[in-house]
Design a protein around this motif. Structure first.
Motif, PDB file in Angstrom:
ATOM      1  N   ILE A   7     -12.294  -3.151  -9.349  1.00  0.00           N
ATOM      2  CA  ILE A   7     -11.028  -3.670  -8.851  1.00  0.00           C
ATOM      3  C   ILE A   7     -10.181  -2.459  -8.491  1.00  0.00           C
ATOM      4  CG2 ILE A   7      -8.940  -4.960  -9.437  1.00  0.00           C
ATOM      5  CD1 ILE A   7     -10.711  -6.543 -11.420  1.00  0.00           C
ATOM      6  N   GLU A   8      -9.719  -2.393  -7.248  1.00  0.00           N
ATOM      7  CA  GLU A   8      -8.986  -1.229  -6.765  1.00  0.00           C
ATOM      8  C   GLU A   8      -7.666  -1.643  -6.116  1.00  0.00           C
ATOM      9  OE1 GLU A   8     -11.300   1.743  -4.665  1.00  0.00           O
ATOM     10  OE2 GLU A   8     -13.123   0.727  -5.284  1.00  0.00           O
ATOM     11  N   ARG A  19      -5.145   6.495   4.890  1.00  0.00           N
ATOM     12  CA  ARG A  19      -3.703   6.519   4.703  1.00  0.00           C
ATOM     13  C   ARG A  19      -3.128   5.263   5.324  1.00  0.00           C
ATOM     14  NH1 ARG A  19      -1.799   8.432   9.672  1.00  0.00           N
ATOM     15  NH2 ARG A  19      -3.397   9.493  10.850  1.00  0.00           N
ATOM     16  N   THR A  20      -1.914   4.937   4.910  1.00  0.00           N
ATOM     17  CA  THR A  20      -1.279   3.762   5.499  1.00  0.00           C
ATOM     18  C   THR A  20      -0.903   4.079   6.937  1.00  0.00           C
ATOM     19  OG1 THR A  20       0.915   4.416   4.694  1.00  0.00           O
ATOM     20  CG2 THR A  20      -0.370   2.938   3.295  1.00  0.00           C
ATOM     21  N   LEU A  41       4.466   6.175   1.379  1.00  0.00           N
ATOM     22  CA  LEU A  41       3.789   6.472   0.123  1.00  0.00           C
ATOM     23  C   LEU A  41       2.886   5.322  -0.321  1.00  0.00           C
ATOM     24  CD1 LEU A  41       6.719   8.086  -1.874  1.00  0.00           C
ATOM     25  CD2 LEU A  41       4.818   9.255  -0.732  1.00  0.00           C
ATOM     26  N   ALA A  42       1.786   5.683  -0.969  1.00  0.00           N
ATOM     27  CA  ALA A  42       0.852   4.696  -1.507  1.00  0.00           C
ATOM     28  C   ALA A  42       0.187   5.276  -2.750  1.00  0.00           C
ATOM     29  CB  ALA A  42      -0.209   4.328  -0.476  1.00  0.00           C
ATOM     30  N   ALA A  43      -0.205   4.399  -3.663  1.00  0.00           N
ATOM     31  CA  ALA A  43      -0.927   4.809  -4.869  1.00  0.00           C
ATOM     32  C   ALA A  43      -2.067   3.828  -5.088  1.00  0.00           C
ATOM     33  CB  ALA A  43       0.002   4.819  -6.074  1.00  0.00           C
ATOM     34  N   GLN A  44      -3.197   4.345  -5.548  1.00  0.00           N
ATOM     35  CA  GLN A  44      -4.388   3.515  -5.764  1.00  0.00           C
ATOM     36  C   GLN A  44      -4.984   3.861  -7.105  1.00  0.00           C
ATOM     37  OE1 GLN A  44      -7.876   4.740  -5.567  1.00  0.00           O
ATOM     38  NE2 GLN A  44      -8.688   2.726  -5.909  1.00  0.00           N
ATOM     39  N   TYR A  45      -5.485   2.860  -7.814  1.00  0.00           N
ATOM     40  CA  TYR A  45      -6.152   3.061  -9.095  1.00  0.00           C
ATOM     41  C   TYR A  45      -7.317   2.097  -9.161  1.00  0.00           C
ATOM     42  CZ  TYR A  45      -6.759   4.075 -14.021  1.00  0.00           C
ATOM     43  OH  TYR A  45      -7.274   4.486 -15.214  1.00  0.00           O
TER      44      TYR A  45
END
Length: 53
Positions: free
Chosen positions: A5-6, A26-27, A32-36
């Protein structure tokens, strides 16, 4: 079965573009963006989170 799950949290649009290196994304609005990610295994005993905490 194992799956990942991302979720991605973005400041603007969720639409992305891929850079010429065919790896970096990238968007499209360059905000700004963050992913985990979490990796989860579904076993006979139930789900197990494999991601290190």
């Amino acid at each position: 079965m194992v799956f990942t799950i991302e979720p991605m949290i973005t400041e603007g649009t969720y639409f992305i573009t891929l850079n010429s290196d065919d790896w970096t994304s990238r968007t499209m609005d360059n905000k700004l963006a963050a992913q985990y990610e979490h990796t989860i295994a579904i076993t006979a005993e139930g789900p197990q989170i494999l991601t290190a905490q």
